[in-house]
Scaffold this motif. Sequence first.
Motif, PDB file in Angstrom:
ATOM      1  N   THR A   1       0.814  -1.221   0.000  1.00 30.17           N
ATOM      2  CA  THR A   1       0.000   0.000   0.000  1.00 30.17           C
ATOM      3  C   THR A   1       0.846   1.270   0.000  1.00 30.17           C
ATOM      4  OG1 THR A   1      -0.110   0.125   2.422  1.00 30.17           O
ATOM      5  CG2 THR A   1      -1.786  -1.205   1.300  1.00 30.17           C
ATOM      6  N   GLY A   2       2.137   1.123   0.324  1.00 29.88           N
ATOM      7  CA  GLY A   2       3.012   2.294   0.404  1.00 29.88           C
ATOM      8  C   GLY A   2       2.983   2.985   1.748  1.00 29.88           C
ATOM      9  N   ASP A   3       2.286   2.411   2.734  1.00 27.94           N
ATOM     10  CA  ASP A   3       2.173   3.046   4.045  1.00 27.94           C
ATOM     11  C   ASP A   3       3.466   2.874   4.850  1.00 27.94           C
ATOM     12  OD1 ASP A   3       0.706   4.317   6.221  1.00 27.94           O
ATOM     13  OD2 ASP A   3       0.805   2.351   7.184  1.00 27.94           O
ATOM     14  N   GLY A   4       3.818   3.898   5.614  1.00 30.48           N
ATOM     15  CA  GLY A   4       5.003   3.854   6.453  1.00 30.48           C
ATOM     16  C   GLY A   4       4.732   4.358   7.852  1.00 30.48           C
ATOM     17  N   THR A   5       3.651   3.908   8.461  1.00 28.48           N
ATOM     18  CA  THR A   5       3.289   4.339   9.810  1.00 28.48           C
ATOM     19  C   THR A   5       4.310   3.845  10.837  1.00 28.48           C
ATOM     20  OG1 THR A   5       0.924   4.397   9.294  1.00 28.48           O
ATOM     21  CG2 THR A   5       1.524   4.175  11.615  1.00 28.48           C
TER      22      THR A   5
END
Length: 413
Positions: free
Chosen positions: A398-402
Amino acid sequence: MHCLYKSLMAAAITGLLTGTAAADQAETKGNLEITSEDGNFSASLGGRIHFDTYLFDNDLEDAISTTEFRRARITLKGNIYDWSYVLEQDFAGGSTLNGFRDVYLAHTFLNGEVRIGQFKPFRSMAEMTSSNELTMLERPFSSATGLYDGNQFQQGIGWTGVLDCFTLGMMAFNLRDAATPRNEGVGAAGRLSWAPINTDHETLHLGTSISYENANQNSSDLLAEADYAGRRGPSQLMALTPGDLGGDVATAALELAGSYGPLYLQGEYAIGSFEGDYYLSEAGFEDEFGAPAPFFCDPQFGCFIGDQTIHTWYIQGSWMLTGEHKTYSKKRGAFSSAKPSGDGLWGGAWELTFRYDTMENRDFEHLQASSTIIGLNFYANRNVRFMLNYTMGDDDFTGDGTDQLGLRAQIGW
């Protein structure tokens, strides 16, 4: 019913503490234990409280910073003649059946014990490590928080024991725990570990495990899921075998770990095979996996989900800054926490920790998630610990970097 359950449990404990006090023996070294005069009956009361705080640095996902009781358990264990029992309730997991953890009876057999009831299948070194002894706030992806998502405790029969420097465990189980629906799914798991070196100063551990689960009527879906930014953060579904289709999942894992003085290192590599052969609509795929399908979906039938192969591995370690040594439990085939040499705020032990953890679906392009964790643990004494983790999450799909900052105040007895 809840009031009745609590009243009966309170009455049982009160009876142990009062009705037998005149003739029976009470011990209070480390916990509360009652033993009958003839030695045929015993009961000890233990527990743990883990209170967590989660603070998120959000990226694409909208995680909520919060506090919660991660665990709040009362454990009753003991013996009745030559049988033993464990009854553990986690009030953070819910009341009665929802909160059941280890609930089983056992009997000594061949340098070990046969267990009947609900307990953990023997798979994964991380899973065999007690939550009171974890190096990080949460277990890695090769456990029930990832590859065996939602299947930490199962109902069945098993045997575990120690043979010289080997630890072996085997279990046959139903695909449910006390709180989940009745179903006809079945599974089996086994784990063998070997500690050719195990002294007060150094330990070398090697291990392997296998697991098989076959879903059937009323079985829940079999999932692999990665909580790449820590608990209560975003998660990425990695593989799915629908329970109502009767599919199966097979896994195999290797373990390597060791300690030398104040240094400790541990790693596992696991491969899981999830049966597919079903379709999801394009909208359904995106809803399940969090992003559009990375492959062609038929306009009429949707996205075909075939068999899926999952690879997951991690490496973690720690350095006891105050010089203590992590001990090794031959009974579990896993490491325990170090015991501080002193007590009090500045007389406790300090531990610097790290982990890199990753999981990948080899059949879907870019379906991979990972986390990098650095942490610091403070052991105020043998029963009280404070933990701090900073988790840098990365979801390629998803490209998320939380990221997450997690803190825990823990007591166990």
